[in-house]
Design an enzyme around this catalytic site. Structure first.
Site, short mmCIF file in Angstrom:
data_model
loop_
_atom_site.label_atom_id
_atom_site.label_comp_id
_atom_site.label_asym_id
_atom_site.label_seq_id
_atom_site.Cartn_x
_atom_site.Cartn_y
_atom_site.Cartn_z
N SER A 154 0.84 -1.19 0.00
CA SER A 154 0.00 0.00 0.00
C SER A 154 0.88 1.25 0.00
O SER A 154 2.00 1.25 -0.52
CB SER A 154 -0.93 -0.05 1.22
OG SER A 154 -1.86 0.99 1.15
N LYS A 168 -4.78 2.93 -3.48
CA LYS A 168 -4.23 2.34 -2.26
C LYS A 168 -5.26 2.38 -1.12
O LYS A 168 -5.29 1.48 -0.27
CB LYS A 168 -2.95 3.06 -1.84
CG LYS A 168 -1.80 2.93 -2.84
CD LYS A 168 -1.37 1.50 -3.11
CE LYS A 168 -0.07 1.44 -3.90
NZ LYS A 168 0.33 0.07 -4.24
#
Ligand code: COA
Length: 276
Positions: A152, A170
């Site tokens: 992420s 993300k």
């Protein structure tokens, strides 16, 4: 890439007999994550678009670690390609214990210069790619009671300028991490994320790096691929068997400082953003 050696902190053979499938494993952070896992005994398959680059990386990692790394080329956006990557892994190694969703695309672009297609492209690579590969691999992860790491970022914790496409992707990936932790947990599968800060010598830093103000990082340094490798080994290890649904931020405290990330002098007009 900088040196990746996690064996001073973790025992060498902790992943012996285990199999990792990693998207985006041909370069940068994901290559370091893969290399670390192989150093600790896992075998690995790396999966992304560029066949030549992947095969070279797989050979280099095998030679460096004495382990086995194979490459399978394909696009995470294409369900047939992800199914092929999973099939390849299971045919070669018989199982999948660990999945890293690392394939990503990014660039700096101001809202006014971000085309419809540019936004969609990043959402498709990052978010749909993460969904696709996990969907294809999930039956094997359930079988092995395995674990997933979704790579992420911290972009969406604040509202990082010129990063809405990656930040939106993300943020949604972090949502998937939580949903899957809940849905796959009863099958014995753990799902976590790692959100790296600025990591030296990576494609991401090459593209975004010139804009970062490193004095705003509390730890006063750039991260190393090694920092992400350590977190990866930990999250996949038996030391983390009760950790699921967490996104581990590995950024030297950077995102907590309001002065970071700073893009002080950048105006992303079309002629300029093409150079970044
Ligand atoms: N600024 C603004 N728009 C950009 C851009 C930039 N720097 N780079 C690409 N785009 C746009 C393209 O112009 C295109 O939009 P258009 O059709 O409206 O012109 C759209 O993004 C898709 O680009 P394309 O090159 O066709 O897509 P791709 O699938 O081949 O490549 C990228 C995807 C753009 C993300 C490419 O940079 C990539 O593959 N990167 C992989 C590695 C990477 O970025 N890693 C970093 C992770 S942090």
């Amino acid at each position: 890439m900088s040196v990746v050696d996690t064996t001073k902190v973790f025992k060498q053979d902790i992943f012996k007999g285990k199999v990792l499938l990693c998207s985006g494993g041909g370069s940068g952070i994901c290559r370091g994550m893969t290399e670390a896992m192989v150093k600790h005994g896992a075998t690995a398959v790396i999966f992304s678009r560029s066949k030549d680059k992947l095969e070279k990386a797989a050979k280099e990692m095998s030679a460096k670690t004495g382990g086995q790394v194979l490459a399978v080329a394909g696009d995470v956006r294409n369900p047939a390609d992800v199914e092929n990557a999973v099939k390849f892994t299971v045919e070669k190694f018989g199982r999948i214990d660990f999945l890293i969703n690392g394939a990503a695309g990014n660039f700096l672009a101001a809202f006014d210069h971000l085309s419809y297609n540019a936004f969609r492209t990043v959402i498709e690579i990052d978010l749909l790619g993460t969904f696709n590969l996990t969907k294809a691999a999930s039956q094997y992860l359930k079988k092995s009671k395995g674990a997933i790491i979704n790579v992420s970022a911290t972009l969406h914790y604040t509202g990082t300028p010129f990063q809405q496409h990656a930040g939106a992707a993300k943020a949604a990936i972090d949502a998937l991490t939580k949903h899957w932790a809940v849905e796959l947990g009863p099958f014995g599968v753990r799902v976590n994320g790692i959100a790296p800060g600025p990591i030296a010598a990576t494609v991401g830093m090459e593209k975004l790096g010139p804009a970062f103000d490193l004095t705003a990082v509390p730890m006063q340094r750039m991260g190393e691929v090694q920092d992400i490798a350590h977190s990866t080994v930990f999250l996949f290890s038996e030391g983390a068997t009760y950790i699921s649904g967490v996104v581990l931020v590995v950024d030297g405290g950077a995102w907590l400082n309001p002065a970071y990330p700073a893009y002080p002098n950048i105006v992303l007009e079309p002629p300029q953003f093409n150079k970044l």
